[in-house]
Scaffold this active site. Sequence first.
Site, PDB file in Angstrom:
ATOM      1  N   CYS A 122       0.830  -1.203   0.000  1.00  4.63           N
ATOM      2  CA  CYS A 122       0.000   0.000   0.000  1.00  4.63           C
ATOM      3  C   CYS A 122       0.867   1.256   0.000  1.00  4.63           C
ATOM      4  O   CYS A 122       0.638   2.186  -0.779  1.00  4.63           O
ATOM      5  CB  CYS A 122      -0.932  -0.011   1.210  1.00  4.63           C
ATOM      6  SG  CYS A 122      -2.203   1.282   1.167  1.00  4.63           S
ATOM      7  N   CYS A 123       1.882   1.288   0.847  1.00  3.21           N
ATOM      8  CA  CYS A 123       2.776   2.446   0.903  1.00  3.21           C
ATOM      9  C   CYS A 123       3.536   2.605  -0.409  1.00  3.21           C
ATOM     10  O   CYS A 123       3.768   3.738  -0.859  1.00  3.21           O
ATOM     11  CB  CYS A 123       3.776   2.283   2.048  1.00  3.21           C
ATOM     12  SG  CYS A 123       3.098   2.600   3.686  1.00  3.21           S
ATOM     13  N   CYS A 205      -1.002   8.235   7.445  1.00  8.70           N
ATOM     14  CA  CYS A 205      -2.366   7.921   7.034  1.00  8.70           C
ATOM     15  C   CYS A 205      -3.192   7.516   8.251  1.00  8.70           C
ATOM     16  O   CYS A 205      -2.699   6.825   9.151  1.00  8.70           O
ATOM     17  CB  CYS A 205      -2.353   6.798   5.998  1.00  8.70           C
ATOM     18  SG  CYS A 205      -1.564   7.252   4.441  1.00  8.70           S
ATOM     19  N   CYS A 208      -3.367   3.863   9.601  1.00 12.69           N
ATOM     20  CA  CYS A 208      -2.091   3.270  10.026  1.00 12.69           C
ATOM     21  C   CYS A 208      -1.391   4.076  11.111  1.00 12.69           C
ATOM     22  O   CYS A 208      -0.196   3.894  11.354  1.00 12.69           O
ATOM     23  CB  CYS A 208      -1.163   3.125   8.815  1.00 12.69           C
ATOM     24  SG  CYS A 208      -1.841   2.125   7.479  1.00 12.69           S
ATOM     25  N   CYS A 231       7.643   3.977   5.704  1.00 13.57           N
ATOM     26  CA  CYS A 231       6.741   3.762   4.565  1.00 13.57           C
ATOM     27  C   CYS A 231       7.488   3.230   3.354  1.00 13.57           C
ATOM     28  O   CYS A 231       6.871   2.697   2.424  1.00 13.57           O
ATOM     29  CB  CYS A 231       6.021   5.055   4.207  1.00 13.57           C
ATOM     30  SG  CYS A 231       7.102   6.349   3.576  1.00 13.57           S
TER      31      CYS A 231
END
Length: 236
Positions: A122-123, A205, A208, A231
């Site tokens: 995702c990062c 985010c 997270c 990240c």
Amino acid sequence: MSDKLTYENWNEEKAAEILKEHRDYLDILKWAYKEYKDDIVYACSFGAEGIVLIDLIYKINKKAKIIFLDTGLHFPETYELIEKVKKRYPTLEISLVKPTMSLEEQAKTYGEKLWLRDPNVCCYLRKVVPLQQALRNSLAWISGLRREQSPTRRNTQYINKDEKFHKIKICPLIHWTWEDVLTYIEMNQLPYNPLHDNGYPSIGCAPCTLPVSEPGNQRAGRWAGHQKTECGIHLT
């Protein structure tokens, strides 16, 4: 051949010579903007360090380019702060950089809430790739890394050869403490994210990021429950 310090002609001795003449955070920032002019970008997360750096940069270059990696998953307070900063520093070129893949498209391809199952992917999709694209035409970039933040950042220098993005990475605040950052914000009456007052020293985010209960680990609230502390932007 240009004698400008770049990734391609990186030279440890030259970097050391520069640091002999530019020994503090403001000197480094002045040197960076003189050296790279329009070919340098500040990638800002709009955390407390980011606010300090924006104020310092504004004193040196009122038309500096600043980017924010807009994953689409940030806290409302973060977006509200960005608007306040734009009003306070109207001449700065502040851009929100979005991933090419929307959250809906990401969910279709990788499944819902990828950040819970595989935050590294995702990062990479929402931060690493967008920054790589944003830095494509730049020679250098600025980061608010501080050595105190985590063990992975303890060896960060003022001037770094960035193997991740093949750029020069400038980190003016490496010697600043969290107390230094907060004091600067208070003394200069700068706007900041109110989440800092509620146990969030490091803000990323929303899904997270949790409040921190360990005073000695400012990034403990990031990706809680995962073996992850970065990240991916600052890892080679």
